[in-house]
Motif scaffolding. Structure first.
Motif, PDB file in Angstrom:
ATOM      1  N   SER A  83      -8.665   1.769  -6.211  1.00 17.33           N
ATOM      2  CA  SER A  83      -8.076   2.770  -5.322  1.00 17.33           C
ATOM      3  C   SER A  83      -7.046   3.659  -5.993  1.00 17.33           C
ATOM      4  CB  SER A  83      -7.443   2.082  -4.108  1.00 17.33           C
ATOM      5  OG  SER A  83      -6.305   1.326  -4.485  1.00 17.33           O
ATOM      6  N   ILE A  84      -6.436   3.219  -7.111  1.00 15.85           N
ATOM      7  CA  ILE A  84      -5.305   3.971  -7.658  1.00 15.85           C
ATOM      8  C   ILE A  84      -5.655   4.816  -8.868  1.00 15.85           C
ATOM      9  CG2 ILE A  84      -3.640   2.254  -6.854  1.00 15.85           C
ATOM     10  CD1 ILE A  84      -3.405   1.222  -9.699  1.00 15.85           C
ATOM     11  N   SER A 122       0.823  -1.203   0.000  1.00 14.10           N
ATOM     12  CA  SER A 122       0.000   0.000   0.000  1.00 14.10           C
ATOM     13  C   SER A 122       0.860   1.257   0.000  1.00 14.10           C
ATOM     14  CB  SER A 122      -0.944  -0.002   1.208  1.00 14.10           C
ATOM     15  OG  SER A 122      -0.204  -0.036   2.419  1.00 14.10           O
ATOM     16  N   HIS A 123       2.014   1.211   0.682  1.00 13.36           N
ATOM     17  CA  HIS A 123       2.907   2.382   0.699  1.00 13.36           C
ATOM     18  C   HIS A 123       3.507   2.622  -0.688  1.00 13.36           C
ATOM     19  CE1 HIS A 123       6.114   5.146   1.785  1.00 13.36           C
ATOM     20  NE2 HIS A 123       6.972   4.325   1.198  1.00 13.36           N
ATOM     21  N   GLN A 180       0.910   8.974  -6.239  1.00 10.52           N
ATOM     22  CA  GLN A 180       1.025  10.381  -5.872  1.00 10.52           C
ATOM     23  C   GLN A 180       2.070  11.084  -6.744  1.00 10.52           C
ATOM     24  OE1 GLN A 180       1.848  11.069  -1.729  1.00 10.52           O
ATOM     25  NE2 GLN A 180       1.938  13.282  -1.957  1.00 10.52           N
ATOM     26  N   ARG A 210       2.414   1.648  -3.551  1.00  6.84           N
ATOM     27  CA  ARG A 210       1.328   2.057  -4.447  1.00  6.84           C
ATOM     28  C   ARG A 210       0.977   3.529  -4.242  1.00  6.84           C
ATOM     29  NH1 ARG A 210      -2.828  -1.892  -3.288  1.00  6.84           N
ATOM     30  NH2 ARG A 210      -3.477  -0.550  -1.576  1.00  6.84           N
ATOM     31  N   SER A 211       0.895   3.940  -2.998  1.00  8.93           N
ATOM     32  CA  SER A 211       0.506   5.315  -2.683  1.00  8.93           C
ATOM     33  C   SER A 211       1.528   6.323  -3.178  1.00  8.93           C
ATOM     34  CB  SER A 211       0.304   5.465  -1.172  1.00  8.93           C
ATOM     35  OG  SER A 211       0.023   6.807  -0.831  1.00  8.93           O
TER      36      SER A 211
END
Length: 388
Positions: free
Chosen positions: A201-202, A172-173, A180, A175-176
């Motif tokens: 989510s992305i 998740s990190h 971003q 991906r985030s």
């Protein structure tokens, strides 16, 4: 950044069924698109074709304002993350991150070095810059491949399952920070993933792909709330939508556990069909004795026994079994064979509040908002409720 458009892209591969089947997509400049679907859906092949690494049988690929069918991969200037990482074994992590960017003339060494260190820190590679790929595990190699792609400036970015090797805690990190970075730099990006929740989510928009063609493209909310067909409905969601056989009788839709009144519009859309498929999302099922169930007015409700319960902390899943006639089960099996995907079961999953006192064998009254029930044509998969 640059837009990407795919027009009726087909790749036959010498097979009876095309590997890519009349695929059309538009990714506006600066937008992130996620392509999701089961393994073998054609996601990787589509990206490789966009990059110019595979040839299409027909159709056009447009990057910016120009058709690039005859342009080689270098001329298309697309950065790509491959599933097999494709790192240079003789180069350390720093040089692997720098490699694609250094192929361009006139790059600023100091500026590139600063960008590499920034990306390395984002992707937890800062302490690994002097190591070779052989010294890394698969998750680290994948992050190097990902970092190499986003370090360079390109027309657009193609990322093929770029987070698949990451641990649950780190995924998740990674991906985030990646999404971003792409958004902050207004980069046109296409991700592929078999993880439905990840896709939702992305991305600004999501394309659902299976058997070489695109079933639906839309915002995550559009796809979830208004699935175009039965495959999209059954593929999206965790757990996915319950799909149960249903029989139109006069002005009612008779399901294994409940009966629903049909309004004039839906009755007209169902027409002369003798069998349809009703779709009910688990989270749209409420315990009638709870606050959520009591607040539903226009409703479908039924009483049944609970076969099993799964505690999930923030909610609990109640499994409610039912019988299917053999001839109906044969029809559903034919649909699954055609789609090459399991959609149906002989139980309904209800996702209920964690404070509901549930246990196997107990009786429960379930309430469903009538307007949340979808109705599908079992042969074409069409969502007959989209017009209401």
């Amino acid at each position: 950044m640059t837009s990407i458009e795919v027009r009726n892209l087909t790749t036959s591969g010498g097979r009876e069924r095309p590997l890519l089947d009349d695929v059309s997509l538009t990714v506006p400049s600066g937008e992130t698109l996620a392509i999701t679907g089961p393994s073998g859906a054609g996601k990787s092949l589509l990206l490789r074709t966009l990059a110019g690494l595979e040839e299409q049988t027909s159709g056009d690929i447009v990057i910016g304002d120009g058709v690039v069918n005859a342009v080689d991969p270098r001329g298309r200037d697309l950065a790509m993350v491959f599933q097999d990482f494709a790192l240079h074994p003789h180069l350390d992590v720093f040089d692997n991150l720098a490699f694609a960017a250094t192929l361009r003339r006139g790059y600023d060494r100091a500026e590139l070095s600063a960008k590499i260190h920034e990306v390395a820190d984002l992707l937890a590679l800062g302490d690994l810059l002097e190591l070779k790929p052989a010294d890394l595990d698969d998750a680290q190699r994948q992050r190097v491949a990902l970092g190499r792609s986003i370090v360079r400036d390109a027309n657009a970015y193609l990322l093929d399952a770029p987070f698949s090797q990451q641990s649950e805690r780190l995924r998740s990190h990674v991906r985030s920070v990646t999404t971003q970075w792409q958004h902050e730099h207004q980069r046109t990006s296409i991700f592929t993933t078999s993880d439905v929740e990840e896709a939702l989510s992305i991305a600004d928009r999501v394309a659902v792909m299976h058997q070489g063609f695109i079933h639906q493209v839309g915002t995550p909310r559009d796809l979830y709330e208004r699935p175009a067909d039965m495959f999209v409905a059954g593929y999206l969601g965790s757990p996915p939508m319950n799909l149960v056989p249903a029989f139109p009788m006069d002005r009612q839709l008779v399901m294994p556990l409940a009966t629903m009144l049909l309004d004039d519009d839906l009755l007209e859309r169902i027409g002369s069909r003798g069998v349809v498929v009703a779709g009910i999302r688990p989270e749209h099922c409420y315990d009638a004795s709870g606050q959520g169930g009591q607040s539903v007015t226009d409703r479908v409700e039924f009483t049944t026994r609970i076969d099993d319960v799964e505690w999930r902390g923030s909610s609990q899943f109640a499994y409610l079994g039912y019988e299917i006639a053999p001839e109906v089960e044969d029809l559903l099996n034919e649909v699954e064979d055609l789609l090459e995907f399991d959609l149906f079961q002989n139980f309904l999953v209800a996702e209920l509040a964690p404070d509901s006192p549930l246990s196997p064998g107990m009786s429960i009254r379930v309430v469903i908002p009538r307007m949340k029930v979808h109705v599908f044509d079992p042969e074409t998969g069409e969502n007959l409720t989209l017009g209401r």
